[in-house]
Design a protein around this motif. Structure first.
Motif, short mmCIF file in Angstrom:
data_model
loop_
_atom_site.label_atom_id
_atom_site.label_comp_id
_atom_site.label_asym_id
_atom_site.label_seq_id
_atom_site.Cartn_x
_atom_site.Cartn_y
_atom_site.Cartn_z
N TYR A 1 3.03 -1.72 -12.15
CA TYR A 1 2.80 -1.44 -10.78
C TYR A 1 2.53 -0.22 -10.42
O TYR A 1 2.87 0.90 -11.26
CB TYR A 1 4.11 -1.94 -9.88
N THR A 2 1.51 0.16 -9.45
CA THR A 2 1.27 1.44 -9.02
C THR A 2 1.94 1.54 -7.67
O THR A 2 2.45 0.73 -7.05
CB THR A 2 -0.36 1.75 -8.93
N ALA A 3 1.90 2.87 -7.46
CA ALA A 3 2.76 3.05 -5.91
C ALA A 3 1.68 2.71 -4.83
O ALA A 3 0.40 2.79 -5.18
CB ALA A 3 2.97 4.67 -5.98
N GLN A 4 2.02 2.72 -3.69
CA GLN A 4 1.10 2.26 -2.51
C GLN A 4 0.11 3.72 -2.37
O GLN A 4 -0.99 3.44 -1.81
CB GLN A 4 1.74 2.42 -1.16
N ASP A 5 0.46 4.87 -2.91
CA ASP A 5 -0.57 6.05 -2.73
C ASP A 5 -1.21 6.11 -3.84
O ASP A 5 -1.97 7.21 -4.00
CB ASP A 5 0.48 7.27 -2.21
N GLY A 6 -1.26 5.07 -5.00
CA GLY A 6 -1.96 5.34 -6.15
C GLY A 6 -1.28 5.63 -7.24
O GLY A 6 -2.00 5.94 -8.33
N ALA A 7 -0.09 6.57 -7.19
CA ALA A 7 0.68 7.20 -8.12
C ALA A 7 0.90 6.28 -9.02
O ALA A 7 1.28 5.27 -8.87
CB ALA A 7 1.57 7.96 -7.78
N THR A 8 0.82 6.64 -10.72
CA THR A 8 1.27 5.71 -11.59
C THR A 8 2.49 6.38 -12.24
O THR A 8 2.73 7.60 -12.54
CB THR A 8 0.01 5.77 -12.75
#
Length: 130
Positions: free
Chosen positions: A43-50
């Motif tokens: 999964y990635t975070a809502q802000d696009g962070a991996t």
């Protein structure tokens, strides 16, 4: 055992195509030993962070990062000196909490149950992801 546990938390191993990579600083090479196994969270975070995790085969501990190849201290999320699963789970929860929750991955929607079980994300974050 570490591999199985990381898989259960939603990490998949990255297959290194090389053991020498060049960092952004002056083109310096950095050696990645074959005993350092890297994983990426599905999964990635809502802000696009991996989220990535480094795991060592013959030593305890993990290092959570925001990129596959660390070139700056700012890319390190947490360094854990033990294999304690509760510490790792806590750091994963903190990461996703700081980045707005969990977004859906490329994995099918039936993985949402894994997300709810292992990451204990708030219901509103799961609804946004769906």
């Amino acid at each position: 055992m570490k591999d199985t546990y990381l898989h259960n938390l939603g990490f998949v191993p990255l297959v290194p195509s090389y053991s020498l990579f060049h960092s952004s600083r002056s083109g310096e090479g950095a050696y990645i030993p074959p005993t350092d196994v890297r994983y990426q969270h599905i999964y990635t975070a809502q802000d696009g962070a991996t989220l990535f995790v480094y795991s060592w085969l013959h030593e305890p501990g993990y290092m959570l990062t925001t990129c596959e190849n660390v070139s700056s201290m700012t890319q390190i999320v947490a360094e854990l000196d033990s294999d304690d699963p509760s510490q790792l789970l806590h750091q994963i929860e903190v990461f996703f909490g700081q980045h707005g929750g969990v977004a859906l991955s490329l994995v099918q929607d039936n993985q949402t149950n894994l997300q709810a079980l292992h990451l204990r994300t708030p219901a509103d974050a799961r609804e946004q992801a769906a």
